[in-house]
Design a protein around this motif. Structure first.
Motif, PDB file in Angstrom:
ATOM      1  N   SER A  90      43.938  23.440 -14.640  1.00 36.13           N
ATOM      2  CA  SER A  90      43.797  22.004 -14.393  1.00 36.13           C
ATOM      3  C   SER A  90      42.336  21.611 -14.225  1.00 36.13           C
ATOM      4  O   SER A  90      42.021  20.654 -13.519  1.00 36.13           O
ATOM      5  CB  SER A  90      44.593  21.614 -13.139  1.00 36.13           C
ATOM      6  N   HIS A  91      41.456  22.337 -14.863  1.00 34.46           N
ATOM      7  CA  HIS A  91      40.017  22.077 -14.759  1.00 34.46           C
ATOM      8  C   HIS A  91      39.685  20.663 -15.242  1.00 34.46           C
ATOM      9  O   HIS A  91      40.274  20.179 -16.217  1.00 34.46           O
ATOM     10  CB  HIS A  91      39.235  23.104 -15.577  1.00 34.46           C
ATOM     11  N   PRO A  92      38.758  19.967 -14.563  1.00 32.30           N
ATOM     12  CA  PRO A  92      38.418  18.595 -14.986  1.00 32.30           C
ATOM     13  C   PRO A  92      37.800  18.493 -16.379  1.00 32.30           C
ATOM     14  O   PRO A  92      37.868  17.432 -17.004  1.00 32.30           O
ATOM     15  CB  PRO A  92      37.431  18.125 -13.903  1.00 32.30           C
ATOM     16  N   ASP A  93      37.223  19.580 -16.868  1.00 28.32           N
ATOM     17  CA  ASP A  93      36.716  19.596 -18.236  1.00 28.32           C
ATOM     18  C   ASP A  93      37.887  19.940 -19.157  1.00 28.32           C
ATOM     19  O   ASP A  93      38.416  21.054 -19.120  1.00 28.32           O
ATOM     20  CB  ASP A  93      35.597  20.631 -18.363  1.00 28.32           C
TER      21      ASP A  93
ATOM     22  N   THR B 180      40.253  17.277  -6.916  1.00 26.41           N
ATOM     23  CA  THR B 180      39.144  18.012  -7.514  1.00 26.41           C
ATOM     24  C   THR B 180      37.922  17.108  -7.537  1.00 26.41           C
ATOM     25  O   THR B 180      37.998  15.968  -7.999  1.00 26.41           O
ATOM     26  CB  THR B 180      39.472  18.467  -8.945  1.00 26.41           C
TER      27      THR B 180
ATOM     28  N   VAL C 291      33.911  16.827  -8.735  1.00 28.21           N
ATOM     29  CA  VAL C 291      32.828  17.330  -9.572  1.00 28.21           C
ATOM     30  C   VAL C 291      31.539  16.641  -9.124  1.00 28.21           C
ATOM     31  O   VAL C 291      31.485  15.413  -9.059  1.00 28.21           O
ATOM     32  CB  VAL C 291      33.074  17.043 -11.064  1.00 28.21           C
TER      33      VAL C 291
ATOM     34  N   VAL D 149      32.177  22.349  -8.905  1.00 24.47           N
ATOM     35  CA  VAL D 149      33.574  21.910  -8.918  1.00 24.47           C
ATOM     36  C   VAL D 149      34.257  22.445  -7.661  1.00 24.47           C
ATOM     37  O   VAL D 149      34.251  23.653  -7.412  1.00 24.47           O
ATOM     38  CB  VAL D 149      34.312  22.421 -10.174  1.00 24.47           C
TER      39      VAL D 149
ATOM     40  N   SER E 259      37.945  22.197  -5.423  1.00 22.43           N
ATOM     41  CA  SER E 259      39.332  21.733  -5.386  1.00 22.43           C
ATOM     42  C   SER E 259      39.933  22.043  -4.031  1.00 22.43           C
ATOM     43  O   SER E 259      39.676  23.103  -3.464  1.00 22.43           O
ATOM     44  CB  SER E 259      40.164  22.409  -6.477  1.00 22.43           C
TER      45      SER E 259
ATOM     46  N   GLU F 254      32.663  12.714  -9.972  1.00 21.98           N
ATOM     47  CA  GLU F 254      34.051  12.442 -10.325  1.00 21.98           C
ATOM     48  C   GLU F 254      34.974  12.984  -9.239  1.00 21.98           C
ATOM     49  O   GLU F 254      34.746  14.072  -8.692  1.00 21.98           O
ATOM     50  CB  GLU F 254      34.376  13.115 -11.665  1.00 21.98           C
TER      51      GLU F 254
ATOM     52  N   ILE G 150      39.165  13.522  -8.752  1.00 18.90           N
ATOM     53  CA  ILE G 150      40.422  13.472  -9.502  1.00 18.90           C
ATOM     54  C   ILE G 150      41.571  13.857  -8.580  1.00 18.90           C
ATOM     55  O   ILE G 150      41.571  14.947  -7.993  1.00 18.90           O
ATOM     56  CB  ILE G 150      40.383  14.427 -10.710  1.00 18.90           C
TER      57      ILE G 150
ATOM     58  N   SER H 172      45.442  14.955  -8.003  1.00 20.67           N
ATOM     59  CA  SER H 172      46.474  15.665  -8.743  1.00 20.67           C
ATOM     60  C   SER H 172      47.823  15.459  -8.064  1.00 20.67           C
ATOM     61  O   SER H 172      47.888  15.362  -6.838  1.00 20.67           O
ATOM     62  CB  SER H 172      46.149  17.163  -8.807  1.00 20.67           C
TER      63      SER H 172
END
Length: 563
Positions: free
Chosen positions: A194-197, A294, A296, A302, A304, A334, A336, A338
């Motif tokens: 589930s990496h943001p990239d 997450t 960044v 990164v 989480s 960023e 994010i 989940s």
């Protein structure tokens, strides 16, 4: 600043370095350069590296020679096996601090890690490297893995996962045979997938799938296959070993473990089938407090984990290992959210069927007393005002600590409000004030056992005795038996309940704790039937009070009953 107190100067430098833009070059006069040199000579070692780093951003030419000399001295300290561990780690941090993009600095630190290096020293050195902004830092860490012992390698992998370029280097290392996916924990695999990239996530998913690293995405199928385990009887002692090994880093049980995920102390009131469902499919009904975020940062780091707290300038997080991270808001690029739980899917991959059987037996063991968790039904935060205003300091009820408490031989499990972030008590509807009218008229607690008594840390309310009508009903404890029958126990103002604001005694409850001048009382209800109670409903009575319940404990009708 050059003539000021050295400690004061160090604090000022710390703030300047933290807040100065990376490309914030300034024009320095010859006089300013001389003052920087004078200041450098007056500062302690750590502050010297900060000044050199800051001066580099400013474009200082005169401090370049000092920077080279300082770097050489720091490297000598880092690689000196006779030096104290603390000094070597601090030197590594300083080196990265003022040479953040220098690959040689990273290489010099990694070269000092050998099989002779203790895990604590290796962790400090690797974490210092993790703060580097050098483009090749991730690849250099991967290349150094071969010289790291099995206790040190997981630290390096954790650092790699905390960097965007490091994660790419980690995947390269897997392809090159330098790293095996079996070295990664379940939560680390979940972070990869589930990496943001998006490119890294897609690549990771493909590699994990081909290598069997990802758990079966069909959680219901896995659950159906494992459900027969709930019919087996396990070993409580062996189950405690499983809890300590697999669960204690995030969960507490009777005060043991870490307070990252939900407290598991009161799980004995739930059937094994329900517990197994949450273990195998943790994201099925995840609460908002335990969802993964997450972050960044603008330098590619990164992180989480759970959002623990926020201030105007920072965000605090806890990762799946229970480690705390404080991130500056102005560095966040960023964030994010989940829908996934912090608990990773795939517990069945790290625990055998026997482990699961024993863990369920441990979590559902029932002695004489079984606390019922109130975290899912709590309606208000008691460390803030509860009746007229959230800001009121006299309307608060707070323990000095939120560890388990006892009244006589009856244990009670409190909900920790985490400062003032989490509802921790049940406040029911009341017609007076601004907050009680917003509260529910009833809440329901699971029970699933026969009970000799239901013990309450309660007996207080807003607008209670000596206010209001004596003998009016403040709270009804309604028992819902498994056969469909119900039974009401009316708790009355001036008999069972009194006002919270100070100690006021009434005949059918007793004083339990002084909460900075406010009181909480103890009372119990005895069921009329020796039958399984499916659930307990706390219902607001018809009077003018606003009743409070802080904790509930069941006294079972028999020893070691299991749902």
């Amino acid at each position: 600043m050059a003539t000021g107190n050295p400690r004061t100067n160090a604090v000022i430098l710390d703030g300047l370095q933290a807040g100065w833009p990376r490309d914030g070059e300034v024009k320095l006069s010859a006089e300013s350069e001389d003052r920087l040199v004078a200041l450098l000579e007056s500062l302690p070692g750590p502050a010297q590296s900060q000044l050199v780093s800051l001066a580099n951003r400013w474009g200082s030419k005169k401090l370049e020679e000092y920077g080279a000399k300082l770097a050489e001295t720091l490297v000598e300290t880092i690689q000196d096996e006779e030096a104290a561990e603390k000094a070597r780690i601090e030197a590594a941090r300083q080196l990265i601090s003022f040479l953040p993009r220098n690959e040689d600095a990273v290489a010099d630190i990694l070269e000092s890690i050998s099989p002779r290096t203790s895990p604590s020293l290796a962790q400090g050195l690797i974490e210092a490297v993790g703060r580097s902004e050098a483009a090749e830092a991730g690849n250099l860490i991967v290349e150094s893995l071969g010289s790291m012992t099995p206790s040190v390698r997981p630290i390096a992998l954790q650092v790699l996962l905390g960097r965007a370029d490091g994660t790419a280097a980690l995947l390269d290392g897997v392809e090159d045979g330098l790293i095996r996916f079996t070295e990664l924990s379940l939560d680390q695999k979940q972070r990869l997938a589930s990496h943001p990239d998006a490119k890294i996530a897609a690549r990771a998913k493909e590699m994990l799938a081909s290598g069997g690293g990802l758990p079966n995405a069909d959680r219901q199928k896995v659950l159906d296959e494992l459900m027969p385990l709930v019919e087996r009887q396990g070993d409580v002692a062996a189950g405690k070993v499983v809890f300590t090994k697999q669960c204690a880093k995030c969960h507490t049980y009777k005060g043991e473990g870490a307070k990252v995920g939900p407290d598991l102390t009161g799980m004995a009131i739930h059937p094994k089938k329900e517990l197994l469902t949450h273990i195998i499919d943790p994201s099925r009904s995840v609460e908002g407090n335990f969802r993964v975020y997450t972050v960044v940062t603008d330098d590619g780091r990164v992180t989480s984990g759970l959002l623990a707290s926020e201030t105007r300038t920072t965000v605090e997080m806890f990762d799946a290992e229970g480690k705390r991270h404080v991130l500056q808001r102005d560095e966040i690029e960023e964030l994010i959210a989940s829908p996934k739980s912090l608990m990773p899917e795939g517990f069945e991959k790290q625990a055998t069927p026997d482990d699961l059987v024993n863990l369920l037996e441990f979590l559902t063991q029932r002695g004489r007393f079984v606390p019922i968790p109130l975290d899912k039904v709590a309606t208000i935060v008691s460390t803030k005002g509860m009746f007229h205003s959230r800001e009121s300091t006299v309307e608060r009820m707070a323990f000095a600590d939120w560890s388990p408490k006892s009244v006589g031989e009856v244990p009670f499990m409190l909900v920790d409000p985490d400062g003032d972030r989490r509802p921790n008590v049940v406040l029911l509807h009341g017609p007076q004030g601004s907050l009680p009218p917003q509260m529910p008229r009833a809440v329901t607690l699971p029970c699933n056992t026969a009970a000799k008594a239901i013990h309450l840390l309660s007996g207080v309310s807003g607008w209670g005795h000596p206010l209001g009508s004596e003998g009016s009903v403040s709270l009804i404890v309604r028992l819902h038996y498994a056969d469909g029958e119900t039974e009401d126990h009316a708790l009355k103002n001036g008999v069972h309940f009194a006002d919270y604001i100070r100690r006021v005694d009434v005949p059918e409850s007793k004083f339990a704790f002084d909460l900075d001048g406010r009181q909480i009382r103890y009372l119990s209800v005895q069921p009329e039937r020796d039958a399984v109670i499916e659930r307990i409903e706390l219902v607001k009575g018809p009077d003018q009070t606003a009743p409070i319940v802080m904790a509930v404990t069941i006294e079972t009708a028999g020893e070691n009953q299991h749902p």
